[in-house]
Design a protein around this motif. Structure first.
Motif, PDB file in Angstrom:
ATOM      1  N   ALA A 150      43.172  67.724  38.645  1.00 15.22           N
ATOM      2  CA  ALA A 150      44.230  67.601  37.312  1.00 15.22           C
ATOM      3  C   ALA A 150      44.094  66.137  36.760  1.00 15.22           C
ATOM      4  CB  ALA A 150      45.643  67.658  37.908  1.00 15.22           C
ATOM      5  N   ILE A 151      44.150  66.231  35.565  1.00 17.90           N
ATOM      6  CA  ILE A 151      44.246  64.595  34.877  1.00 17.90           C
ATOM      7  C   ILE A 151      45.593  64.425  34.178  1.00 17.90           C
ATOM      8  CG2 ILE A 151      43.190  63.288  33.001  1.00 17.90           C
ATOM      9  CD1 ILE A 151      40.694  65.114  33.707  1.00 17.90           C
ATOM     10  N   GLU A 152      46.280  63.524  34.505  1.00 18.16           N
ATOM     11  CA  GLU A 152      47.689  63.314  33.918  1.00 18.16           C
ATOM     12  C   GLU A 152      47.841  61.900  33.664  1.00 18.16           C
ATOM     13  OE1 GLU A 152      49.969  64.226  37.528  1.00 18.16           O
ATOM     14  OE2 GLU A 152      49.383  66.150  37.640  1.00 18.16           O
ATOM     15  N   VAL A 153      48.640  61.825  32.623  1.00 20.07           N
ATOM     16  CA  VAL A 153      49.282  60.392  32.181  1.00 20.07           C
ATOM     17  C   VAL A 153      50.623  60.591  32.459  1.00 20.07           C
ATOM     18  CG1 VAL A 153      49.711  59.270  30.120  1.00 20.07           C
ATOM     19  CG2 VAL A 153      47.519  60.491  30.222  1.00 20.07           C
ATOM     20  N   ALA A 154      51.252  59.538  33.148  1.00 15.19           N
ATOM     21  CA  ALA A 154      52.499  59.249  33.651  1.00 15.19           C
ATOM     22  C   ALA A 154      52.886  57.847  33.673  1.00 15.19           C
ATOM     23  CB  ALA A 154      52.549  60.049  35.078  1.00 15.19           C
ATOM     24  N   ASP A 155      54.265  57.566  34.191  1.00 15.69           N
ATOM     25  CA  ASP A 155      54.641  56.400  34.316  1.00 15.69           C
ATOM     26  C   ASP A 155      54.137  55.972  35.968  1.00 15.69           C
ATOM     27  OD1 ASP A 155      55.674  53.901  34.995  1.00 15.69           O
ATOM     28  OD2 ASP A 155      57.460  54.273  33.639  1.00 15.69           O
ATOM     29  N   LEU A 156      53.105  55.061  36.115  1.00  9.57           N
ATOM     30  CA  LEU A 156      52.907  54.664  37.353  1.00  9.57           C
ATOM     31  C   LEU A 156      53.254  53.277  37.837  1.00  9.57           C
ATOM     32  CD1 LEU A 156      49.123  55.993  37.236  1.00  9.57           C
ATOM     33  CD2 LEU A 156      50.884  57.240  37.758  1.00  9.57           C
ATOM     34  N   GLY A 157      54.470  52.754  37.444  1.00  3.78           N
ATOM     35  CA  GLY A 157      55.076  51.512  37.840  1.00  3.78           C
ATOM     36  C   GLY A 157      54.120  50.771  37.561  1.00  3.78           C
ATOM     37  N   LEU A 158      53.635  49.837  38.704  1.00  2.00           N
ATOM     38  CA  LEU A 158      52.588  48.757  38.606  1.00  2.00           C
ATOM     39  C   LEU A 158      51.415  49.080  38.628  1.00  2.00           C
ATOM     40  CD1 LEU A 158      54.694  46.354  40.983  1.00  2.00           C
ATOM     41  CD2 LEU A 158      54.534  46.085  38.550  1.00  2.00           C
ATOM     42  N   LYS A 159      50.892  50.084  38.630  1.00  3.39           N
ATOM     43  CA  LYS A 159      49.440  50.621  38.453  1.00  3.39           C
ATOM     44  C   LYS A 159      49.052  51.220  37.100  1.00  3.39           C
ATOM     45  CE  LYS A 159      48.119  50.459  43.319  1.00  3.39           C
ATOM     46  NZ  LYS A 159      46.907  50.290  43.331  1.00  3.39           N
ATOM     47  N   TRP A 160      47.654  50.739  37.265  1.00  2.00           N
ATOM     48  CA  TRP A 160      47.119  51.235  35.712  1.00  2.00           C
ATOM     49  C   TRP A 160      46.857  52.664  35.881  1.00  2.00           C
ATOM     50  CZ3 TRP A 160      47.647  48.947  31.556  1.00  2.00           C
ATOM     51  CH2 TRP A 160      47.410  47.297  31.360  1.00  2.00           C
ATOM     52  N   GLY A 161      46.216  53.107  37.070  1.00  3.01           N
ATOM     53  CA  GLY A 161      46.005  54.367  37.359  1.00  3.01           C
ATOM     54  C   GLY A 161      45.787  54.789  39.197  1.00  3.01           C
ATOM     55  N   SER A 162      45.700  56.029  39.264  1.00  4.83           N
ATOM     56  CA  SER A 162      45.383  56.329  40.585  1.00  4.83           C
ATOM     57  C   SER A 162      44.683  57.444  40.793  1.00  4.83           C
ATOM     58  CB  SER A 162      46.786  56.668  41.442  1.00  4.83           C
ATOM     59  OG  SER A 162      47.469  57.979  40.885  1.00  4.83           O
ATOM     60  N   ALA A 163      44.101  57.367  41.693  1.00  7.20           N
ATOM     61  CA  ALA A 163      43.188  58.783  42.145  1.00  7.20           C
ATOM     62  C   ALA A 163      43.700  59.267  43.797  1.00  7.20           C
ATOM     63  CB  ALA A 163      41.603  58.494  42.102  1.00  7.20           C
ATOM     64  N   THR A 164      44.263  60.528  43.658  1.00  3.06           N
ATOM     65  CA  THR A 164      44.759  60.847  45.163  1.00  3.06           C
ATOM     66  C   THR A 164      44.281  62.246  45.328  1.00  3.06           C
ATOM     67  OG1 THR A 164      46.773  61.606  43.696  1.00  3.06           O
ATOM     68  CG2 THR A 164      46.768  59.680  44.923  1.00  3.06           C
ATOM     69  N   ASP A 165      44.208  62.770  46.766  1.00  2.79           N
ATOM     70  CA  ASP A 165      43.776  63.756  47.278  1.00  2.79           C
ATOM     71  C   ASP A 165      42.580  64.189  47.031  1.00  2.79           C
ATOM     72  OD1 ASP A 165      46.858  63.817  47.721  1.00  2.79           O
ATOM     73  OD2 ASP A 165      47.052  65.066  45.909  1.00  2.79           O
ATOM     74  N   GLY A 166      41.797  63.278  46.639  1.00  3.26           N
ATOM     75  CA  GLY A 166      40.132  63.362  46.332  1.00  3.26           C
ATOM     76  C   GLY A 166      40.186  64.176  45.115  1.00  3.26           C
ATOM     77  N   LYS A 167      41.008  64.599  44.349  1.00  3.41           N
ATOM     78  CA  LYS A 167      40.976  65.308  42.950  1.00  3.41           C
ATOM     79  C   LYS A 167      41.757  64.877  42.040  1.00  3.41           C
ATOM     80  CE  LYS A 167      38.439  68.957  44.001  1.00  3.41           C
ATOM     81  NZ  LYS A 167      37.049  69.050  43.256  1.00  3.41           N
ATOM     82  N   ARG A 168      42.996  64.526  42.166  1.00  5.30           N
ATOM     83  CA  ARG A 168      43.977  64.397  41.115  1.00  5.30           C
ATOM     84  C   ARG A 168      43.724  62.991  40.612  1.00  5.30           C
ATOM     85  NH1 ARG A 168      50.437  64.825  40.912  1.00  5.30           N
ATOM     86  NH2 ARG A 168      50.194  63.165  42.728  1.00  5.30           N
ATOM     87  N   VAL A 169      43.643  62.711  39.338  1.00  6.61           N
ATOM     88  CA  VAL A 169      43.600  61.451  38.703  1.00  6.61           C
ATOM     89  C   VAL A 169      44.669  61.017  37.798  1.00  6.61           C
ATOM     90  CG1 VAL A 169      42.093  59.867  37.094  1.00  6.61           C
ATOM     91  CG2 VAL A 169      40.812  61.164  38.907  1.00  6.61           C
ATOM     92  N   ARG A 170      45.177  60.021  38.041  1.00  2.85           N
ATOM     93  CA  ARG A 170      46.676  59.619  36.996  1.00  2.85           C
ATOM     94  C   ARG A 170      46.321  58.504  36.289  1.00  2.85           C
ATOM     95  NH1 ARG A 170      51.709  60.367  40.557  1.00  2.85           N
ATOM     96  NH2 ARG A 170      52.759  61.235  38.513  1.00  2.85           N
TER      97      ARG A 170
END
Ligand SMILES: [Zn+2]
Length: 234
Positions: A150-170
């Motif tokens: 999944a590629i998601e655009v969201a409010d990540l607070g103080l982060k530009w982006g995140s990559a979690t669970d080895g798959k999901r990129v936000r």
């Protein structure tokens, strides 16, 4: 001695006394800056000291991947400017129904949605951002040899982006205000994390293979990022 100095758009509170050195600049975990100064240092000296630390500050902020910014507010009125992929679009409140959209260079906000405040505009960033990132993902992912889910655009607070669970990129929706080159940097950076979770030499080498000028983009991001809108109306 003024209690707050400025480094470009960044605020730097100054504390005096209790230091063995003339001046010491630190960056807190949340990206805020603190300057501790000896009693006998002049404001001019302190300004010079701060200016000499400019590159260091932006490098460190970029390394922390922390969004450091001054509160920027927007008014939901005709003519207010909103950035999307580095271009400014004037807001137009429309009597017609529909969704928030770009129309002939204007960002159109239907009047019946204006009551809900900025949520509609932020949702627009998310919607357009996800579409845009999907158009970019193939070439970046192929070159990085990663397979994002999944590629998601969201409010990540103080982060530009995140990559979690080895798959999901936000990616933070506010990122979409930046130029395509900088959005690409944030996106490629997170995609690279799918292979290299930490910022070790292997990570930067991998990123450098697809983006040889990542270092410049990284610093540019820290600079530009400080003056973006992260939500909030006046
Ligand atoms: Zn990272």
């Amino acid at each position: 001695m003024s209690a707050v100095l400025h480094l470009d758009d960044l605020q730097v509170p100054v504390e005096t006394g209790g230091t063995s050195r003339k001046a010491r600049l630190t960056i807190e975990a949340d990206g805020s800056l603190r300057l501790r100064a000896a009693e006998d240092i002049t404001t001019d000296e302190l300004r010079q000291f701060l200016a000499s630390k400019r590159e260091w500050v932006y490098r460190k902020l970029a390394e922390k991947e922390v969004l450091q910014h001054e509160p920027v507010t927007k008014e939901l009125v005709d003519g207010e400017g909103f950035l999307y992929l580095g271009r400014s679009h004037r807001l137009k409140i429309s009597d017609l129904d529909g969704v928030v959209r770009l129309e002939r260079g204007r960002l159109v906000l239907p009047k019946q949605l204006a009551g809900a405040g900025q949520a509609g505009v932020i949702a627009w960033y998310q919607r357009c951002g996800e579409t845009w990132l999907r158009s970019r993902v193939r070439s970046l992912a192929e070159r990085l040899r990663v397979e994002p889910g999944a590629i998601e655009v969201a409010d990540l607070g103080l982060k530009w982006g995140s990559a979690t669970d080895g798959k999901r990129v936000r990616i933070h929706w506010a990122t979409l205000q930046l130029s395509p080159a900088l959005v690409d940097y944030v996106f490629a950076h997170e995609l690279a994390h799918l292979r290299e979770p930490h910022h070790g030499p292997d990570f930067w080498q991998l990123l450098g293979r697809v983006m040889p000028d990542y270092g410049e983009r990284k610093q540019e991001l820290a600079k530009r990022g400080a003056s973006l809108w992260f939500g909030g109306t006046s």
